[in-house]
Enzyme design. Structure first.
Site, PDB file in Angstrom:
ATOM      1  N   SER A 181       0.832  -1.210   0.000  1.00  0.00           N
ATOM      2  CA  SER A 181       0.000   0.000   0.000  1.00  0.00           C
ATOM      3  C   SER A 181       0.860   1.251   0.000  1.00  0.00           C
ATOM      4  O   SER A 181       1.559   1.547   0.974  1.00  0.00           O
ATOM      5  CB  SER A 181      -0.934   0.026   1.208  1.00  0.00           C
ATOM      6  N   ASP A 337      -5.137  -0.258  -9.655  1.00  0.00           N
ATOM      7  CA  ASP A 337      -6.271   0.578 -10.069  1.00  0.00           C
ATOM      8  C   ASP A 337      -6.728   0.261 -11.494  1.00  0.00           C
ATOM      9  O   ASP A 337      -7.796   0.720 -11.914  1.00  0.00           O
ATOM     10  CB  ASP A 337      -5.889   2.057  -9.973  1.00  0.00           C
TER      11      ASP A 337
HETATM   12  C1  S3P Z   1      -2.805   5.376  -4.105  1.00  0.00           C
HETATM   13  C2  S3P Z   1      -2.472   4.124  -3.696  1.00  0.00           C
HETATM   14  C3  S3P Z   1      -3.292   2.939  -3.977  1.00  0.00           C
HETATM   15  C4  S3P Z   1      -4.276   3.206  -5.107  1.00  0.00           C
HETATM   16  C5  S3P Z   1      -4.982   4.502  -4.951  1.00  0.00           C
HETATM   17  C6  S3P Z   1      -3.996   5.656  -4.911  1.00  0.00           C
HETATM   18  C7  S3P Z   1      -1.915   6.501  -3.728  1.00  0.00           C
HETATM   19  O1  S3P Z   1      -4.035   2.600  -2.818  1.00  0.00           O
HETATM   20  O2  S3P Z   1      -5.214   2.165  -5.201  1.00  0.00           O
HETATM   21  O3  S3P Z   1      -5.906   4.734  -6.005  1.00  0.00           O
HETATM   22  O4  S3P Z   1      -2.055   7.602  -4.296  1.00  0.00           O
HETATM   23  O5  S3P Z   1      -1.049   6.294  -2.872  1.00  0.00           O
HETATM   24  P1  S3P Z   1      -3.432   1.613  -1.675  1.00  0.00           P
HETATM   25  O6  S3P Z   1      -2.302   2.291  -1.018  1.00  0.00           O
HETATM   26  O7  S3P Z   1      -4.587   1.413  -0.727  1.00  0.00           O
HETATM   27  O8  S3P Z   1      -3.075   0.363  -2.409  1.00  0.00           O
END
Ligand code: S3P
Length: 450
Positions: A181, A337
């Site tokens: 994440s 995504d």
């Molecule tokens: C993001 C990280 C991802 C992604 C989200 C944007 C970011 O989420 O799915 O649309 O900008 O850091 P996660 O960290 O929950 O995987």
């Protein structure tokens, strides 16, 4: 294409396109736009952000940045992008917010803000819409609590609304993320700016690295290391202050993904996509589609003046014969995504596509595993879900049907793209969520079929 029905229960009707041509305008990258605003809040003085995304999520971040004491001005608008001028008193002089900080539908706003506030001597309440109130926040409150911040909220401070009580000085931690994440990594790095000593975050799969690049561009050292077992560690020695900078936001590869798939699956298509970020942690969608046989040309362009060294390319996609692909959990994380629209590509590719270890998709703006399976099945695809794995039999001829978006922007845009090739009429129910990340999407959809 037309919109029918009321504002709340509306639906979009998409009919097949005979050909797709053109250069759809793309939003500024959503991840970079959020970070540019939040880092502008921490940097004392004037920051300039050019060509940011102007979707509702980035607007939520602009709203909270203003509520915490910065002056946020929209100084330009072009092609669905916005230029911001942000003047901030700096991270040590943030204003105690007078009201709840509304994060709307945006997980990135919420989780990064939790990290930013953890290291500031303020009390704030973060809240969001019904979807955001269902999303897991324990993944950030746990490490931030270990650093010394306090949280209160439903289910042991794992859900919104969340009260954050920050501290001017935090304790550094060495954290290993249990699920890949970038939001968790970024929250910890933003808190690390206020910690006494070195904080590190180790991840099994390297997630998007915009926070690291953007901190470096603002004068903060963020060393990284690949460990012998392949895991990746980033670290930051606090306390550290940021310089205010001017930067230009590249086009969002996650938005470009809809056109890459549209062009590849449509029998008569050629689409041009300008200035898309091809950051190694974001370009998996391009590489996976190419592995499936997609005809995608990539012309590198020099950076547009951003200090953080995001690589950019102009892309051209043409009609392609696609074949199935087998995606590992690490590849799923790298294209997290883009999985909904990749699943659409899989329905027309020859062979069976396997998407393994996609459990994180259940925790996005909606349960995207269920949403993809239901929507694509309605359109005539064969989709099987076993635990966290998705199997899609390709070679199907899709036929128009009613698809449910669950107010999830990426599902709304995926089903609208499906409508370009499905026989008859595809009904996209409640499509308005597209404005979360891509307000101009439906106008561009109309434009490319002309
Ligand atoms: C993001 C990280 C991802 C992604 C989200 C944007 C970011 O989420 O799915 O649309 O900008 O850091 P996660 O960290 O929950 O995987």
């Amino acid at each position: 294409m037309m919109t029918t029905g009321s504002a709340t229960g509306d639906a979009l009707v998409v009919r097949p396109a005979t050909r797709l041509r053109g250069r759809p305008g793309l939003p500024g990258d959503k991840s970079i736009s959020h970070r540019a605003l939040l880092l502008a809040l921490l940097a004392e003085g004037e920051s300039r952000i050019t060509a940011a995304g102007d979707g509702d999520d980035v607007r939520s971040t602009a709203g909270v940045v203003a509520a915490l004491g910065a002056t946020v001005e929209r100084v330009g608008e072009r092609g669905g992008r916005v230029d911001y001028r942000v003047v901030s008193p700096g991270g040590d002089a943030l204003q105690q917010p007078a009201a709840v900080l509304h994060c709307g539908n945006s997980g990135t706003t919420t989780r990064l803000l939790a990290g930013l506030l953890a290291g500031r001597p303020l009390a704030a309440t973060l809240d969001g819409d019904a979807s955001l109130r269902r999303r897991p926040m324990g993944r950030v409150t746990e490490p931030l609590t270990a650093m010394g911040a306090s949280f209160a909220g439903p289910a042991g401070a794992t859900l919104l609304p969340l009260e954050v009580r920050g501290r001017a000085r935090l304790s550094p931690i060495a954290w290993t993320t249990p699920v890949p994440s970038a939001q968790v990594k970024s929250a910890i790095l933003l808190a690390a700016l206020a910690a006494d000593g070195e904080t590190s975050v180790t991840e099994g799969v390297t997630t998007r690295d915009h926070t690291e690049r953007m901190l470096r561009a603002r004068g903060v050292a963020v060393p990284e290391e690949t460990l012998a077992d392949g895991r990746h560690t980033v670290s930051l020695a606090g306390p550290a202050a940021l310089n205010a900078v001017a930067e230009t936001v590249p086009a969002d590869p996650s938005a470009a993904a809809f056109w890459l798939v549209a062009g590849a699956i449509h029998p008569d298509a050629e689409l041009l996509l300008d200035g898309v970020s091809t950051n190694p942690t974001r370009r998996a969608i391009i590489d996976i589609l190419r592995r499936m046989g997609a005809d995608i040309e990539e012309h590198d362009v020099p950076g547009t003046g951003g200090p953080d060294g995001e690589p950019l390319a102009d892309l051209v996609v043409r009609s392609s014969e696609l074949r199935s692909v087998d995606l590992s959990p690490a590849e799923v994380a790298a294209a997290i995504d883009e999985i909904p629209v990749l699943a659409l590509a899989a329905t027309v590719a020859t062979g069976t596509t396997r998407i393994r270890g996609a459990g994180e998709l259940r925790h996005k703006e909606s349960d995207r595993i269920a949403g993809i399976a239901d929507g694509l099945t309605a359109l005539g695809a064969r989709v099987r879900v076993t635990g966290d794995d998705i199997e899609i039999d390709g070679g199907r001829r899709l036929a128009g049907a009613v698809t449910e978006t669950h107010d999830d922007h990426r599902l709304a845009m995926t089903f609208a793209i499906a409508g370009l090739i499905a026989e008859g009429e595809t009904i996209v129910r409640r499509p308005g969520s597209a404005a979360i990340s891509y307000p101009g999407f439906f106008a561009e959809l109309q434009g490319v079929r002309a």
